[in-house]
Enzyme design. Structure first.
Site, mmCIF file in Angstrom:
data_model
loop_
_atom_site.group_PDB
_atom_site.id
_atom_site.type_symbol
_atom_site.label_atom_id
_atom_site.label_comp_id
_atom_site.label_asym_id
_atom_site.label_seq_id
_atom_site.Cartn_x
_atom_site.Cartn_y
_atom_site.Cartn_z
ATOM 1 N N HIS A 56 3.725 -9.604 -6.589
ATOM 2 C CA HIS A 56 4.181 -8.302 -7.079
ATOM 3 C C HIS A 56 5.403 -8.490 -7.977
ATOM 4 C CE1 HIS A 56 2.259 -5.473 -3.817
ATOM 5 N NE2 HIS A 56 1.369 -6.237 -4.428
ATOM 6 N N GLU A 58 8.283 -7.037 -8.016
ATOM 7 C CA GLU A 58 9.562 -7.103 -7.299
ATOM 8 C C GLU A 58 9.811 -8.496 -6.722
ATOM 9 O OE1 GLU A 58 7.047 -4.920 -6.899
ATOM 10 O OE2 GLU A 58 7.716 -3.156 -5.776
ATOM 11 N N CYS A 86 6.268 -1.562 -1.944
ATOM 12 C CA CYS A 86 5.400 -1.599 -0.753
ATOM 13 C C CYS A 86 6.172 -2.229 0.420
ATOM 14 C CB CYS A 86 4.138 -2.406 -1.055
ATOM 15 S SG CYS A 86 4.418 -4.197 -1.143
ATOM 16 N N CYS A 89 7.457 -5.847 -0.398
ATOM 17 C CA CYS A 89 8.587 -5.912 -1.329
ATOM 18 C C CYS A 89 9.839 -5.296 -0.706
ATOM 19 C CB CYS A 89 8.206 -5.222 -2.629
ATOM 20 S SG CYS A 89 6.879 -6.090 -3.486
#
Lengths: 149, 149
Positions: A56, A58, A86, A89
Site C-alpha cells: 500500500h 502508506e 486500512c 497501514c
C-alpha cells in the site's frame, strides 16, 4: 499571510501519486510524508505490480521516510493519503508514532475508523481534504476497469 | 501414524528464525509460511536493523511467500509466528486471505486479539504452540538488554 504549503498543497501531491497508480492499473491511492513543509517520501499503491498485499502507498511511504530520517519513528511528520488508511497501514502508523495523519476520502468498509484500529496516543488524524477528488479518481478507475472486463 | 510435519515442527522453525533475530539484537520474533508441508517463506523481525517499523517477521514472510507463489493471495497457506500478530500484521494477513494463522505466545498488550483487529472470514487463527519457548526467548532478550544498558 499567504501560506503556500498547506494541507491542500500536500494532498494535491498525494493525488498526483494516486494518478501514477491509476496509470499502472493499480487502485489509485497515493501518499506523501512531510516534515517541516518538506516532502520526504512519496508513494502509490503497487499491490498488483508487486503481487504483494503489503505494498500500500502508506507502507512504502513509511519505509521511505524512515530511511530518509535514519530512524524508525516519524516524529514531527504528517502523512497525507488520498484515502483513509486500512487496518494494516493504521497499525504501521501506530508503531511509527507519527504526529499527524491527513486523509482525503473515507473508506467506510475497510478503513481504520470503522474497523476500530487503534492509533498511537501521540497521533492526530483528520480527513476530508480533497475528498471529492480522491473518491472521483477511485470511481473513474473502477468504471474503466469494469468496462475493460 | 507418525506425522513428522506437524504444528510443532513448523513452529520450531519459526523459533529458529526468532533466535536469528535475537543474535542481531532484534526483538526475537520469527515466522514461516507453509503450503502443503513446504516452507515457502521464513523471516525474522528486522525493525532495528532496517530502521523500519514495517519490518516485522510476518510482513516480510507475506512478501516472500507472495513472491514465491506469484500471487498476492496466500490461499492454502499457514503462517507460523512465535508471537501473536499485531494490528499491522493481522491487517496484512486480512488482505492476504491466508487460510490459517498459528501463533506461539499471546501478546495481551499489542496483539491483534485485544486490539480488536479483524481477520478475513476465511482465516482461522489458533495459538499456544510452543508458547513457553517463545515467551522465554523474549524474556531472556529483555533481561539481557536491560543488563547491557
Amino acid at each position: 499571510m499567504i501560506e503556500p504549503f498547506d494541507d491542500n498543497y500536500f494532498m494535491n501531491r498525494a493525488l498526483k501519486e494516486a494518478e501514477n497508480a491509476f496509470a499502472k492499473g493499480e487502485i489509485p491511492i497515493g501518499a506523501v510524508i512531510v516534515v517541516e513543509n518538506k516532502i520526504i517520501a512519496r508513494a502509490h499503491n503497487l499491490t498488483e505490480t508487486l503481487n504483494d498485499v503489503t505494498a500500500h502507498a502508506e507502507m512504502q511511504a513509511i519505509t521511505a521516510a524512515s530511511d530518509y530520517l535514519g530512524g524508525k519513528y516519524l516524529k514531527k511528520c504528517t502523512l497525507y493519503v488520498t484515502v483513509e488508511p486500512c487496518q494494516m497501514c493504521a497499525g504501521a502508523l501506530f508503531w511509527s508514532q507519527i504526529d499527524r495523519i491527513v486523509y482525503g476520502a473515507r473508506d467506510e468498509q475497510r478503513g481504520c475508523i470503522n474497523m476500530g484500529t487503534k492509533l498511537h496516543p501521540k497521533t492526530k488524524m483528520e480527513g476530508g481534504i480533497l475528498a471529492k477528488e480522491a473518491s472521483e479518481l477511485l470511481k473513474r478507475f473502477f468504471i474503466e476497469k469494469r468496462n475493460l472486463n
